[in-house]
Design an enzyme around this catalytic site. Sequence first.
Site, mmCIF file in Angstrom:
data_model
loop_
_atom_site.group_PDB
_atom_site.id
_atom_site.type_symbol
_atom_site.label_atom_id
_atom_site.label_comp_id
_atom_site.label_asym_id
_atom_site.label_seq_id
_atom_site.Cartn_x
_atom_site.Cartn_y
_atom_site.Cartn_z
ATOM 1 N N CYS A 113 30.352 8.041 35.296
ATOM 2 C CA CYS A 113 30.448 8.873 36.197
ATOM 3 C C CYS A 113 30.342 8.619 37.079
ATOM 4 O O CYS A 113 30.547 7.826 38.362
ATOM 5 C CB CYS A 113 30.648 10.790 35.842
ATOM 6 S SG CYS A 113 31.157 11.237 36.526
ATOM 7 N N HIS A 216 31.585 11.023 30.462
ATOM 8 C CA HIS A 216 30.476 12.049 30.123
ATOM 9 C C HIS A 216 30.118 11.508 28.753
ATOM 10 O O HIS A 216 30.094 12.365 27.794
ATOM 11 C CB HIS A 216 30.418 13.072 30.710
ATOM 12 C CG HIS A 216 30.588 13.728 32.224
ATOM 13 N ND1 HIS A 216 28.722 13.217 32.943
ATOM 14 C CD2 HIS A 216 30.928 13.698 32.811
ATOM 15 C CE1 HIS A 216 29.699 13.529 33.942
ATOM 16 N NE2 HIS A 216 30.621 13.430 33.995
ATOM 17 N N GLU A 218 26.963 11.501 27.645
ATOM 18 C CA GLU A 218 25.377 12.276 27.517
ATOM 19 C C GLU A 218 26.036 14.079 26.960
ATOM 20 O O GLU A 218 24.527 14.882 26.422
ATOM 21 C CB GLU A 218 24.494 12.254 28.463
ATOM 22 C CG GLU A 218 24.963 12.843 29.730
ATOM 23 C CD GLU A 218 26.333 13.029 30.329
ATOM 24 O OE1 GLU A 218 26.946 11.692 30.251
ATOM 25 O OE2 GLU A 218 26.952 13.141 31.839
#
Length: 246
Positions: A113, A216, A218
């Site tokens: 990002c 993203h 994560e």
Amino acid sequence: MKPVIGIPGNVLTNFSPQYESLPITYTPHGFVDGLQAAGALPVVFPISNEENARQYVKSVDAIVLAGGQDVSPLIYGEEPHLKLQATSLERDRFEMAVIKEAWAENKPVLAICRGLQIFNVAFGGTLYQDVSLYPEIGVQHVQASTPETAAHSVTIEADSWLGGLYGKQAHVNSYHHQAIKQLADVLRPVAWSKDGLIEGFESNDDQHMTIGVQWHPELMIKQNQAAQGLFDAYVQTVIDWKNQSS
Ligand SMILES: [Mn+2]
């Protein structure tokens, strides 16, 4: 030995009444979970003077760049637009120094990002300060749904590290109001949303291992196999890269 992976951190102010607004150095926990589950030892680099980047980078095998603030447009020669959100020049400068040092030492970088954006800017690229200003960018890139939900599709270059992992198409989450405008010439685009934004890049040459994603992973490691798979594959790449260069 497990690979050690450095994550340049962020500073949270006004965190909680419990801490009486004491500034807190942190990284989002998904990076810690994703890298630990993949068999690596993550460590956080507090924002620091640029001159310390060299020693920090030397202390680890690879880097992960996390999300966060907008990149200051002053770095790529623009004035802030009204829609620019919070920036941190201290973080920008330290992360660019980490990026340059990792590049000089041929250490792998996974840029996520904001990480993808600051990497691009570090090597002379530019950003859209706010994608809503461009009617031709018509995909919803700041999704209204929860973070583990895939929000839009990306087309992926088959002949790439990301293509080897995801195949030619993936569904990803999306929390960015900025995006790559001009790509730095050390990079090649390898993933695009349907409105033509660059959603992933890799280094242009074989001497460097750079992977950037605008989404993203994560935030979806528990729900999406490909998201944890990205951390698993990155850690394996870091191990292979280290063995090959030693
Ligand atoms: Mn997106």
